[in-house]
Design an enzyme around this catalytic site. Structure first.
Site, short mmCIF file in Angstrom:
data_model
loop_
_atom_site.label_atom_id
_atom_site.label_comp_id
_atom_site.label_asym_id
_atom_site.label_seq_id
_atom_site.Cartn_x
_atom_site.Cartn_y
_atom_site.Cartn_z
N TYR A 1 3.13 -4.62 4.87
CA TYR A 1 2.97 -3.17 4.96
C TYR A 1 1.53 -2.81 5.33
O TYR A 1 1.29 -2.01 6.25
CB TYR A 1 3.35 -2.51 3.63
CG TYR A 1 3.15 -1.01 3.61
CD1 TYR A 1 4.00 -0.16 4.31
CD2 TYR A 1 2.08 -0.44 2.90
CE1 TYR A 1 3.81 1.21 4.31
CE2 TYR A 1 1.89 0.94 2.90
CZ TYR A 1 2.75 1.75 3.60
OH TYR A 1 2.55 3.12 3.59
N LYS B 1 0.01 -0.92 8.88
CA LYS B 1 -0.80 0.31 8.87
C LYS B 1 -2.18 0.05 9.47
O LYS B 1 -2.77 0.95 10.10
CB LYS B 1 -0.91 0.85 7.45
CG LYS B 1 0.42 1.32 6.87
CD LYS B 1 1.02 2.45 7.70
CE LYS B 1 2.32 2.99 7.13
NZ LYS B 1 2.86 4.10 7.92
#
Length: 332
Positions: free
Chosen positions: A206, A210
């Site tokens: 994750y 990002k």
């Protein structure tokens, strides 16, 4: 064992960053989008615009006079969102088009569908995302978070760049808004092992997705500006928001999330959308790009996001992974 230890450290880091951000939210007044004027029917696309932060972003863009296309998978969810928006604003101009970011073919079809409407494109909000799901591979063979959060949006943006370039004019730039996260600080991105990791760490994956969003956003903005195009690219961190992204959060931590939401420690999706709307529409930011925003204020992202070599490496690798042809590159 080393991979497990790294993931454990990432989990700790992510939660420490989140706690720090929550404390900052508690003691910093919430900022609202300033300098927003009526958009007179200008066109926007919001990925994931039918729920959570995306829904609130769509609603606010409509309120400010935009014609908005919700790009998402579920027609039923999109129709429900459209109905709710029109209930409050019968004049809202909002419609749906199919987009599954877990399929690069779907991304190409979505871009082609929009181009068939022969419309300009003033604002692209790359908002959709997933957070810490169980390991899944997309039909293209990529880890889900990498493709949905980053690579799918990377391809969609490139395929729509010609429209954005054609639409943007002096003193009224077209705008690309990429929703990232403060979690990008916790990345451990390895350019030599970008895809085929033997160990899946959902938190590091994750964070890496990002981080990749910010790296490529800075590179894209530089490419557009170098060519003299009137298109700006910015990233936003919406804050720690009580949204559906927490769906895969560990069950033992869900009660704590609900308590934080009840005590208004977490932002609401409406509050979380303010920075996206500010960056998409505010006259204060006209012509300004290559920036990272939180709570409607430009901030520094992590130092590694400014590494030009890393930006270029990721850009070139992403072109290869998304199978982008020379014809589809706006700068060739």
């Amino acid at each position: 064992m080393a991979a497990l230890l790294r993931e454990f450290c990432t989990i700790l880091h992510v939660h420490l960053i989140a706690v720090f951000d929550l404390i900052r939210q508690l003691f910093t007044p919430h900022c609202y989008a300033k300098g927003v004027v009526n958009q007179n029917g200008h066109i926007a696309i919001v990925t994931g615009g039918a729920s959570g932060i995306g829904f609130e972003t769509t609603k606010k863009l409509c309120t400010n006079g935009m014609r908005v296309f919700i790009a998402s998978r579920s027609e039923e969810e999109a129709n429900d969102a459209i109905e709710r928006i029109r209930r409050d604003d019968p004049e809202a101009s909002v419609e749906w088009m199919y987009l599954d970011l877990a399929s690069l073919m779907s991304v190409r079809r979505c871009a082609s569908t929009f181009k068939s409407y022969d419309l300009p494109l003033h604002v692209l909000v790359n908002n959709a995302g997933v957070m810490i799901p169980p390991f899944m591979k997309t039909e293209d063979g990529f880890e889900l978070q990498f493709q949905v959060n980053y690579l799918g949006h990377f391809l969609l943006t490139l395929l729509l760049s010609d429209l954005l370039i054609k639409t943007g004019v002096h003193n009224k730039c077209a705008r690309i808004v990429n929703v990232s996260s403060v979690a990008h600080i916790c990345e451990d991105l390895d350019m030599n092992n970008l895809i085929d990791r033997t160990f899946y760490g959902k938190y590091s994956s994750y964070s890496n997705s990002k981080f990749a969003i910010i790296l490529s956003s800075y590179r894209l903005h530089q490419k557009l500006m170098t060519r003299g195009n009137h298109v700006t690219v910015n990233c936003v961190h919406p804050g720690v928001v009580n949204s559906e992204l927490f769906h895969h959060y560990h069950w033992a931590l869900q009660p704590l999330r609900r308590i934080c939401a009840m005590l208004h420690v977490l932002k609401t999706p409406e509050e979380g959308s303010e920075t996206s709307v500010y960056v998409a529409l505010s006259t204060e930011l006209e012509g300004n790009g290559g920036l990272y925003f939180a709570n409607c204020v430009a901030e520094k992202s992590s130092s590694r996001t400014y590494d030009k070599c890393l930006q270029n490496e990721l850009w070139d690798r992403s072109i290869e992974l998304a199978s982008v042809t020379e014809k589809e590159l706006f700068y060739d």
